[in-house]
Scaffold this active site. Structure first.
Site, mmCIF file in Angstrom:
data_model
loop_
_atom_site.group_PDB
_atom_site.id
_atom_site.type_symbol
_atom_site.label_atom_id
_atom_site.label_comp_id
_atom_site.label_asym_id
_atom_site.label_seq_id
_atom_site.Cartn_x
_atom_site.Cartn_y
_atom_site.Cartn_z
ATOM 1 N N GLU A 174 0.818 -1.224 0.000
ATOM 2 C CA GLU A 174 0.000 0.000 0.000
ATOM 3 C C GLU A 174 0.850 1.271 0.000
ATOM 4 O O GLU A 174 0.831 2.059 0.953
ATOM 5 C CB GLU A 174 -0.949 0.001 1.194
ATOM 6 C CG GLU A 174 -2.058 -1.010 1.075
ATOM 7 C CD GLU A 174 -3.182 -0.789 2.096
ATOM 8 O OE1 GLU A 174 -2.999 -0.011 3.045
ATOM 9 O OE2 GLU A 174 -4.241 -1.422 1.926
ATOM 10 N N GLU A 329 -6.643 -7.696 -0.144
ATOM 11 C CA GLU A 329 -7.023 -7.560 1.270
ATOM 12 C C GLU A 329 -8.481 -7.136 1.396
ATOM 13 O O GLU A 329 -8.923 -6.224 0.697
ATOM 14 C CB GLU A 329 -6.210 -6.459 1.971
ATOM 15 C CG GLU A 329 -4.769 -6.754 2.242
ATOM 16 C CD GLU A 329 -4.099 -5.601 3.002
ATOM 17 O OE1 GLU A 329 -4.810 -4.841 3.697
ATOM 18 O OE2 GLU A 329 -2.888 -5.455 2.877
HETATM 19 C C1 GAL Z 1 -4.302 -2.226 5.082
HETATM 20 C C2 GAL Z 1 -2.862 -2.683 5.279
HETATM 21 C C3 GAL Z 1 -2.755 -3.882 6.199
HETATM 22 C C4 GAL Z 1 -3.618 -3.697 7.403
HETATM 23 C C5 GAL Z 1 -5.045 -3.466 6.938
HETATM 24 C C6 GAL Z 1 -6.071 -3.405 8.035
HETATM 25 O O1 GAL Z 1 -4.366 -0.879 4.770
HETATM 26 O O2 GAL Z 1 -2.256 -2.994 4.045
HETATM 27 O O3 GAL Z 1 -1.407 -4.072 6.559
HETATM 28 O O4 GAL Z 1 -3.136 -2.637 8.166
HETATM 29 O O5 GAL Z 1 -5.090 -2.269 6.213
HETATM 30 O O6 GAL Z 1 -6.129 -2.213 8.700
#
Ligand code: GAL
Length: 413
Positions: A174, A329
Protein backbone atom coordinates in the site's frame (compact mmCIF):
# COMPACT_ATOMS: atom_id res chain seq x y z
CA UNK A 1 -4.21 -24.42 -7.23
CA UNK A 2 -0.94 -26.19 -7.93
CA UNK A 3 1.92 -24.63 -6.02
CA UNK A 4 4.46 -25.39 -8.73
CA UNK A 5 5.06 -22.43 -10.96
CA UNK A 6 3.60 -22.67 -14.45
CA UNK A 7 5.39 -20.84 -17.23
CA UNK A 8 4.03 -17.38 -17.93
CA UNK A 9 1.61 -17.58 -20.88
CA UNK A 10 2.62 -15.51 -23.84
CA UNK A 11 0.49 -12.45 -24.45
CA UNK A 12 -2.34 -12.88 -26.91
CA UNK A 13 -4.02 -10.07 -28.81
CA UNK A 14 -6.91 -8.42 -26.97
CA UNK A 15 -10.28 -7.90 -28.61
CA UNK A 16 -9.34 -4.31 -29.42
CA UNK A 17 -6.12 -5.47 -31.09
CA UNK A 18 -3.85 -4.45 -28.19
CA UNK A 19 -1.77 -6.84 -26.12
CA UNK A 20 -3.84 -9.05 -23.85
CA UNK A 21 -2.75 -9.01 -20.20
CA UNK A 22 -2.56 -12.59 -18.87
CA UNK A 23 -5.03 -13.13 -16.03
CA UNK A 24 -3.86 -14.01 -12.49
CA UNK A 25 -5.43 -17.47 -12.77
CA UNK A 26 -3.32 -18.10 -15.88
CA UNK A 27 -0.16 -16.73 -14.29
CA UNK A 28 -0.64 -18.62 -11.04
CA UNK A 29 -2.10 -21.83 -12.45
CA UNK A 30 -5.33 -21.45 -10.45
CA UNK A 31 -8.18 -23.88 -10.93
CA UNK A 32 -10.48 -21.97 -8.56
CA UNK A 33 -10.18 -18.46 -7.10
CA UNK A 34 -7.21 -18.01 -4.76
CA UNK A 35 -8.18 -17.80 -1.09
CA UNK A 36 -6.10 -16.81 1.91
CA UNK A 37 -4.57 -13.71 3.39
CA UNK A 38 -1.61 -11.89 4.93
CA UNK A 39 0.26 -14.41 7.00
CA UNK A 40 2.71 -13.41 9.75
CA UNK A 41 4.00 -16.64 11.30
CA UNK A 42 7.02 -14.81 12.74
CA UNK A 43 4.60 -13.35 15.30
CA UNK A 44 3.67 -16.82 16.56
CA UNK A 45 5.24 -20.00 17.90
CA UNK A 46 5.75 -23.42 16.33
CA UNK A 47 2.59 -24.94 17.83
CA UNK A 48 0.52 -22.15 16.32
CA UNK A 49 2.21 -22.61 12.94
CA UNK A 50 1.30 -26.31 12.99
CA UNK A 51 -2.29 -25.42 13.89
CA UNK A 52 -2.34 -22.82 11.10
CA UNK A 53 -1.54 -25.50 8.53
CA UNK A 54 -4.45 -27.58 9.79
CA UNK A 55 -6.85 -24.66 9.82
CA UNK A 56 -5.75 -23.48 6.36
CA UNK A 57 -6.55 -26.92 4.99
CA UNK A 58 -9.97 -26.80 6.65
CA UNK A 59 -10.72 -23.35 5.22
CA UNK A 60 -9.42 -24.19 1.73
CA UNK A 61 -6.60 -21.62 1.84
CA UNK A 62 -4.29 -21.94 -1.16
CA UNK A 63 -2.39 -18.62 -1.22
CA UNK A 64 -0.86 -16.50 1.55
CA UNK A 65 1.06 -13.22 1.46
CA UNK A 66 4.22 -13.68 3.44
CA UNK A 67 6.81 -11.27 4.80
CA UNK A 68 4.99 -7.99 4.27
CA UNK A 69 6.24 -6.50 7.55
CA UNK A 70 9.25 -8.78 8.11
CA UNK A 71 12.17 -6.51 7.21
CA UNK A 72 13.40 -6.26 10.82
CA UNK A 73 13.56 -10.08 10.97
CA UNK A 74 15.15 -10.46 7.54
CA UNK A 75 17.87 -7.83 7.96
CA UNK A 76 18.22 -7.36 11.73
CA UNK A 77 21.45 -5.40 11.27
CA UNK A 78 22.28 -3.34 8.20
CA UNK A 79 23.65 -5.62 5.49
CA UNK A 80 23.30 -8.80 7.57
CA UNK A 81 20.51 -11.07 6.39
CA UNK A 82 18.65 -13.89 8.14
CA UNK A 83 16.52 -15.68 5.58
CA UNK A 84 16.64 -19.30 6.72
CA UNK A 85 13.45 -19.04 8.80
CA UNK A 86 11.55 -17.64 5.81
CA UNK A 87 12.85 -20.31 3.45
CA UNK A 88 11.76 -22.96 5.94
CA UNK A 89 8.25 -21.50 6.20
CA UNK A 90 7.90 -21.25 2.40
CA UNK A 91 8.98 -24.91 2.18
CA UNK A 92 6.51 -26.10 4.81
CA UNK A 93 3.65 -24.14 3.22
CA UNK A 94 4.59 -25.58 -0.16
CA UNK A 95 4.55 -29.12 1.27
CA UNK A 96 1.06 -28.35 2.59
CA UNK A 97 -0.08 -27.22 -0.89
CA UNK A 98 -0.20 -23.51 0.00
CA UNK A 99 1.44 -21.13 -2.43
CA UNK A 100 3.19 -17.93 -1.40
CA UNK A 101 2.79 -14.38 -2.61
CA UNK A 102 6.19 -13.27 -1.33
CA UNK A 103 6.58 -9.69 -0.18
CA UNK A 104 9.79 -7.79 -0.73
CA UNK A 105 9.26 -6.68 2.89
CA UNK A 106 10.17 -3.08 2.15
CA UNK A 107 7.01 -1.48 3.57
CA UNK A 108 8.44 -0.80 7.03
CA UNK A 109 12.18 -0.36 7.53
CA UNK A 110 13.84 -1.74 10.67
CA UNK A 111 14.88 0.38 13.65
CA UNK A 112 18.51 0.65 12.51
CA UNK A 113 17.50 2.63 9.48
CA UNK A 114 15.85 5.31 11.62
CA UNK A 115 18.56 5.44 14.25
CA UNK A 116 21.61 5.18 11.97
CA UNK A 117 20.13 7.16 9.07
CA UNK A 118 17.62 9.59 10.60
CA UNK A 119 17.42 11.46 7.29
CA UNK A 120 15.59 8.38 5.92
CA UNK A 121 12.53 9.29 8.04
CA UNK A 122 9.73 11.14 6.24
CA UNK A 123 8.88 14.77 7.05
CA UNK A 124 5.37 16.16 7.36
CA UNK A 125 4.24 19.40 5.69
CA UNK A 126 4.86 21.13 9.02
CA UNK A 127 8.51 20.11 8.97
CA UNK A 128 8.19 17.38 11.59
CA UNK A 129 10.27 14.23 11.09
CA UNK A 130 7.90 11.31 11.60
CA UNK A 131 9.22 8.83 14.10
CA UNK A 132 9.91 5.14 14.44
CA UNK A 133 7.44 2.83 16.19
CA UNK A 134 4.58 2.74 13.72
CA UNK A 135 5.05 1.77 10.04
CA UNK A 136 5.92 3.15 6.59
CA UNK A 137 8.43 5.55 8.18
CA UNK A 138 10.60 6.18 5.14
CA UNK A 139 11.19 9.06 2.77
CA UNK A 140 10.71 7.93 -0.85
CA UNK A 141 13.71 10.03 -1.96
CA UNK A 142 16.04 8.70 0.74
CA UNK A 143 19.18 7.24 -0.82
CA UNK A 144 19.66 4.80 2.04
CA UNK A 145 16.03 3.60 1.85
CA UNK A 146 16.38 3.14 -1.90
CA UNK A 147 19.68 1.28 -1.59
CA UNK A 148 18.63 -0.96 1.28
CA UNK A 149 15.20 -1.81 -0.17
CA UNK A 150 16.78 -2.65 -3.54
CA UNK A 151 19.37 -4.83 -1.79
CA UNK A 152 16.68 -6.66 0.20
CA UNK A 153 14.57 -7.29 -2.91
CA UNK A 154 17.67 -8.68 -4.62
CA UNK A 155 18.63 -10.98 -1.74
CA UNK A 156 15.06 -12.34 -1.58
CA UNK A 157 14.84 -12.81 -5.34
CA UNK A 158 18.18 -14.63 -5.43
CA UNK A 159 17.29 -16.91 -2.54
CA UNK A 160 13.62 -17.59 -3.26
CA UNK A 161 13.01 -16.51 -6.86
CA UNK A 162 12.91 -20.07 -8.14
CA UNK A 163 11.48 -21.77 -5.07
CA UNK A 164 8.49 -23.83 -6.28
CA UNK A 165 6.41 -22.58 -3.34
CA UNK A 166 6.64 -18.92 -4.37
CA UNK A 167 4.21 -17.97 -7.15
CA UNK A 168 4.28 -14.17 -7.19
CA UNK A 169 6.04 -11.09 -5.83
CA UNK A 170 4.35 -8.49 -3.67
CA UNK A 171 6.31 -5.24 -3.82
CA UNK A 172 6.14 -3.13 -0.63
CA UNK A 173 2.63 -2.65 0.68
CA UNK A 174 0.00 0.00 0.00
CA UNK A 175 2.43 2.65 -1.20
CA UNK A 176 1.48 6.08 0.07
CA UNK A 177 -1.15 4.78 2.50
CA UNK A 178 0.28 6.89 5.34
CA UNK A 179 3.07 8.90 3.74
CA UNK A 180 2.13 9.73 0.17
CA UNK A 181 4.19 12.94 0.38
CA UNK A 182 7.40 13.80 2.17
CA UNK A 183 8.59 17.38 2.65
CA UNK A 184 12.18 16.74 3.72
CA UNK A 185 15.24 18.44 2.16
CA UNK A 186 16.02 15.35 0.02
CA UNK A 187 12.50 15.50 -1.46
CA UNK A 188 12.88 19.25 -2.04
CA UNK A 189 16.07 18.57 -4.03
CA UNK A 190 14.45 15.74 -5.96
CA UNK A 191 11.42 17.98 -6.68
CA UNK A 192 13.70 20.65 -8.18
CA UNK A 193 15.41 18.04 -10.34
CA UNK A 194 11.98 16.79 -11.47
CA UNK A 195 10.89 20.37 -12.28
CA UNK A 196 14.12 20.98 -14.18
CA UNK A 197 13.37 17.92 -16.30
CA UNK A 198 9.80 19.06 -16.84
CA UNK A 199 10.30 22.76 -17.57
CA UNK A 200 13.97 23.11 -18.54
CA UNK A 201 14.17 26.70 -17.30
CA UNK A 202 12.59 28.89 -14.71
CA UNK A 203 10.66 31.09 -17.14
CA UNK A 204 8.68 28.15 -18.44
CA UNK A 205 7.84 27.20 -14.85
CA UNK A 206 6.82 30.80 -14.08
CA UNK A 207 4.51 30.79 -17.09
CA UNK A 208 2.98 27.39 -16.26
CA UNK A 209 2.44 28.19 -12.59
CA UNK A 210 1.19 31.76 -13.13
CA UNK A 211 3.68 33.09 -10.60
CA UNK A 212 2.93 36.75 -11.34
CA UNK A 213 -0.12 36.25 -9.14
CA UNK A 214 0.76 37.16 -5.51
CA UNK A 215 4.39 37.96 -6.44
CA UNK A 216 5.47 34.34 -6.59
CA UNK A 217 7.87 34.81 -9.56
CA UNK A 218 11.09 32.77 -9.27
CA UNK A 219 14.43 33.84 -10.71
CA UNK A 220 15.99 30.38 -10.33
CA UNK A 221 14.62 26.85 -10.07
CA UNK A 222 16.76 26.54 -6.94
CA UNK A 223 14.29 28.83 -5.13
CA UNK A 224 11.35 26.49 -5.64
CA UNK A 225 10.24 24.51 -2.58
CA UNK A 226 7.67 21.80 -1.89
CA UNK A 227 4.23 23.22 -1.03
CA UNK A 228 4.74 22.75 2.70
CA UNK A 229 2.88 24.72 5.40
CA UNK A 230 2.16 28.24 4.07
CA UNK A 231 0.27 31.32 5.30
CA UNK A 232 -2.75 30.62 3.08
CA UNK A 233 -3.77 28.98 -0.22
CA UNK A 234 -1.06 27.26 -2.21
CA UNK A 235 -0.42 27.97 -5.86
CA UNK A 236 -2.65 25.27 -7.41
CA UNK A 237 -0.22 24.54 -10.27
CA UNK A 238 2.60 24.07 -7.77
CA UNK A 239 0.38 21.69 -5.79
CA UNK A 240 -0.51 19.74 -8.91
CA UNK A 241 3.13 19.36 -9.93
CA UNK A 242 4.03 18.40 -6.37
CA UNK A 243 1.41 15.65 -6.42
CA UNK A 244 2.65 14.44 -9.79
CA UNK A 245 6.19 14.44 -8.40
CA UNK A 246 5.15 12.59 -5.21
CA UNK A 247 3.36 9.98 -7.32
CA UNK A 248 6.49 9.67 -9.46
CA UNK A 249 8.72 9.11 -6.41
CA UNK A 250 6.55 6.26 -5.13
CA UNK A 251 6.18 4.75 -8.59
CA UNK A 252 9.93 4.83 -9.11
CA UNK A 253 10.37 2.73 -5.95
CA UNK A 254 8.06 0.06 -7.36
CA UNK A 255 9.75 0.17 -10.75
CA UNK A 256 13.20 -0.20 -9.16
CA UNK A 257 12.12 -3.28 -7.18
CA UNK A 258 10.27 -4.76 -10.17
CA UNK A 259 13.43 -4.46 -12.31
CA UNK A 260 15.48 -6.28 -9.69
CA UNK A 261 12.91 -9.05 -9.21
CA UNK A 262 12.61 -9.60 -12.97
CA UNK A 263 16.38 -9.83 -13.33
CA UNK A 264 16.36 -12.85 -11.00
CA UNK A 265 12.95 -14.43 -11.40
CA UNK A 266 10.20 -14.95 -13.95
CA UNK A 267 7.36 -14.73 -11.40
CA UNK A 268 4.60 -12.17 -11.84
CA UNK A 269 4.85 -8.96 -9.86
CA UNK A 270 2.15 -6.98 -8.05
CA UNK A 271 1.71 -4.27 -5.46
CA UNK A 272 -1.58 -3.80 -3.64
CA UNK A 273 -3.64 -0.79 -4.72
CA UNK A 274 -6.17 1.03 -2.53
CA UNK A 275 -9.17 1.52 -4.79
CA UNK A 276 -9.37 5.02 -6.22
CA UNK A 277 -6.65 6.34 -3.92
CA UNK A 278 -6.34 9.95 -5.05
CA UNK A 279 -2.61 10.47 -4.39
CA UNK A 280 -1.51 7.98 -7.01
CA UNK A 281 -1.81 7.54 -10.75
CA UNK A 282 -2.59 3.82 -10.76
CA UNK A 283 -3.05 3.90 -14.53
CA UNK A 284 0.68 4.50 -14.86
CA UNK A 285 1.57 2.15 -12.01
CA UNK A 286 -0.37 -0.66 -13.69
CA UNK A 287 2.08 -0.56 -16.62
CA UNK A 288 4.85 -1.92 -14.34
CA UNK A 289 2.78 -4.74 -12.86
CA UNK A 290 1.83 -8.21 -14.10
CA UNK A 291 -1.09 -8.60 -11.70
CA UNK A 292 -3.45 -5.85 -10.55
CA UNK A 293 -4.44 -6.30 -6.93
CA UNK A 294 -6.59 -4.23 -4.60
CA UNK A 295 -7.23 -3.73 -0.90
CA UNK A 296 -10.83 -2.86 -0.15
CA UNK A 297 -12.44 -2.05 3.21
CA UNK A 298 -15.97 -0.73 2.72
CA UNK A 299 -17.78 -0.01 5.95
CA UNK A 300 -20.22 -2.88 6.66
CA UNK A 301 -22.54 -0.40 8.38
CA UNK A 302 -22.72 1.86 5.31
CA UNK A 303 -25.80 1.28 3.18
CA UNK A 304 -23.82 2.36 0.11
CA UNK A 305 -20.95 -0.05 0.74
CA UNK A 306 -22.10 -2.34 -2.08
CA UNK A 307 -21.50 0.55 -4.50
CA UNK A 308 -17.92 0.78 -3.27
CA UNK A 309 -17.41 -2.97 -3.74
CA UNK A 310 -18.77 -2.70 -7.29
CA UNK A 311 -16.89 0.47 -8.17
CA UNK A 312 -13.53 -0.75 -6.86
CA UNK A 313 -13.98 -4.06 -8.69
CA UNK A 314 -14.77 -2.36 -11.98
CA UNK A 315 -11.90 0.08 -11.51
CA UNK A 316 -9.47 -2.81 -10.96
CA UNK A 317 -10.78 -4.62 -14.01
CA UNK A 318 -10.18 -1.41 -15.97
CA UNK A 319 -6.67 -1.07 -14.60
CA UNK A 320 -6.09 -4.69 -15.63
CA UNK A 321 -7.08 -3.86 -19.25
CA UNK A 322 -10.46 -5.50 -18.79
CA UNK A 323 -8.87 -8.66 -17.45
CA UNK A 324 -9.12 -10.31 -14.02
CA UNK A 325 -7.40 -9.01 -10.90
CA UNK A 326 -6.96 -10.14 -7.29
CA UNK A 327 -8.55 -8.86 -4.10
CA UNK A 328 -5.41 -8.73 -1.97
CA UNK A 329 -7.02 -7.56 1.27
CA UNK A 330 -10.44 -7.28 2.85
CA UNK A 331 -11.45 -7.67 6.49
CA UNK A 332 -13.08 -10.97 7.49
CA UNK A 333 -15.12 -8.98 10.03
CA UNK A 334 -14.49 -5.59 11.65
CA UNK A 335 -11.55 -3.26 11.07
CA UNK A 336 -9.98 -1.39 13.96
CA UNK A 337 -9.38 2.05 12.50
CA UNK A 338 -12.86 3.61 12.12
CA UNK A 339 -14.47 5.61 14.89
CA UNK A 340 -17.03 2.81 15.00
CA UNK A 341 -15.87 -0.57 13.75
CA UNK A 342 -18.93 -2.54 12.72
CA UNK A 343 -18.51 -6.26 12.22
CA UNK A 344 -19.73 -7.74 8.95
CA UNK A 345 -23.27 -8.99 9.26
CA UNK A 346 -23.92 -12.74 8.92
CA UNK A 347 -23.37 -13.68 5.28
CA UNK A 348 -21.78 -10.35 4.32
CA UNK A 349 -18.26 -11.78 4.09
CA UNK A 350 -19.44 -14.42 1.62
CA UNK A 351 -21.59 -11.89 -0.27
CA UNK A 352 -18.76 -9.38 -0.74
CA UNK A 353 -16.29 -12.14 -1.61
CA UNK A 354 -18.59 -13.43 -4.34
CA UNK A 355 -19.25 -9.86 -5.49
CA UNK A 356 -15.50 -9.40 -6.03
CA UNK A 357 -15.36 -12.60 -8.10
CA UNK A 358 -18.37 -11.36 -10.06
CA UNK A 359 -16.40 -8.17 -10.77
CA UNK A 360 -13.47 -10.17 -12.13
CA UNK A 361 -11.39 -11.12 -9.08
CA UNK A 362 -9.37 -14.31 -9.51
CA UNK A 363 -8.62 -14.38 -5.80
CA UNK A 364 -10.08 -13.26 -2.48
CA UNK A 365 -7.51 -12.60 0.23
CA UNK A 366 -7.87 -10.98 3.61
CA UNK A 367 -5.97 -8.98 6.15
CA UNK A 368 -5.14 -11.15 7.92
CA UNK A 369 -5.03 -14.91 8.40
CA UNK A 370 -4.73 -14.97 12.19
CA UNK A 371 -5.97 -12.09 14.32
CA UNK A 372 -3.05 -10.42 16.13
CA UNK A 373 -2.47 -10.88 19.83
CA UNK A 374 -0.40 -7.65 20.10
CA UNK A 375 0.22 -4.43 18.27
CA UNK A 376 -1.80 -1.61 16.75
CA UNK A 377 -4.30 -3.91 15.01
CA UNK A 378 -5.03 -6.42 17.77
CA UNK A 379 -8.76 -5.89 17.33
CA UNK A 380 -8.82 -5.99 13.53
CA UNK A 381 -10.60 -9.23 12.61
CA UNK A 382 -8.71 -12.25 11.31
CA UNK A 383 -9.78 -15.35 9.37
CA UNK A 384 -8.79 -17.13 12.57
CA UNK A 385 -10.26 -14.85 15.23
CA UNK A 386 -9.14 -14.59 18.86
CA UNK A 387 -11.86 -17.12 19.63
CA UNK A 388 -10.39 -19.61 17.12
CA UNK A 389 -12.95 -22.04 15.74
CA UNK A 390 -15.59 -20.85 18.21
CA UNK A 391 -18.02 -18.34 16.76
CA UNK A 392 -19.44 -17.48 13.39
CA UNK A 393 -16.35 -15.83 11.85
CA UNK A 394 -14.60 -19.16 11.47
CA UNK A 395 -17.74 -20.86 10.13
CA UNK A 396 -18.12 -18.11 7.54
CA UNK A 397 -14.43 -18.30 6.60
CA UNK A 398 -14.78 -22.05 5.97
CA UNK A 399 -18.08 -21.62 4.08
CA UNK A 400 -16.57 -18.92 1.88
CA UNK A 401 -13.54 -21.11 1.11
CA UNK A 402 -15.91 -23.91 0.05
CA UNK A 403 -18.00 -21.59 -2.10
CA UNK A 404 -14.92 -20.22 -3.88
CA UNK A 405 -13.62 -23.70 -4.55
CA UNK A 406 -16.70 -24.42 -6.62
CA UNK A 407 -16.15 -21.36 -8.78
CA UNK A 408 -13.33 -22.67 -10.96
CA UNK A 409 -15.57 -22.58 -14.07
CA UNK A 410 -16.10 -18.81 -13.82
CA UNK A 411 -12.41 -17.90 -13.73
CA UNK A 412 -11.71 -15.50 -16.56
CA UNK A 413 -15.37 -15.09 -17.46
C1 GAL B 1 -4.30 -2.23 5.08
C2 GAL B 1 -2.86 -2.68 5.28
C3 GAL B 1 -2.76 -3.88 6.20
C4 GAL B 1 -3.62 -3.70 7.40
C5 GAL B 1 -5.05 -3.47 6.94
C6 GAL B 1 -6.07 -3.41 8.04
O1 GAL B 1 -4.37 -0.88 4.77
O2 GAL B 1 -2.26 -2.99 4.04
O3 GAL B 1 -1.41 -4.07 6.56
O4 GAL B 1 -3.14 -2.64 8.17
O5 GAL B 1 -5.09 -2.27 6.21
O6 GAL B 1 -6.13 -2.21 8.70
Amino acid sequence: MTSSVPSVPTSRPALDGGVRRPAPHELLGLTSPAYGGDYNPEQWDEATFAEDLELMAEAGVNLVSLGIFSWARLEPREGSYELDWLVEIVGRLHDAGIAVDLATATASPPAWMATDHPESLPMSADGVRLGLGSRQQYCPSSTVYRERSAALAEVLAERLGDHPGVVMWHIGNEYGCHTAECFCPACARAFRAWLTDRYGDVERLNAAWGTDFWSQRYTSLEQVCPPAAMPTFHNPAQLLDWRRFSDHQLRSLIEAEARILRAHSSLPVTTNFMGDFPATDYWRWAESLDIISDDSYPNPADAAAAHEVAWAGDLMRGLADGRPWILMEQAPGAVQWRRRNSPKRPGQFLLWSLARVAHGADGVLQFQWRQSRQGAETFHSGMVPHAGRAGRTWDEVVATGRALKRLGPVLGE
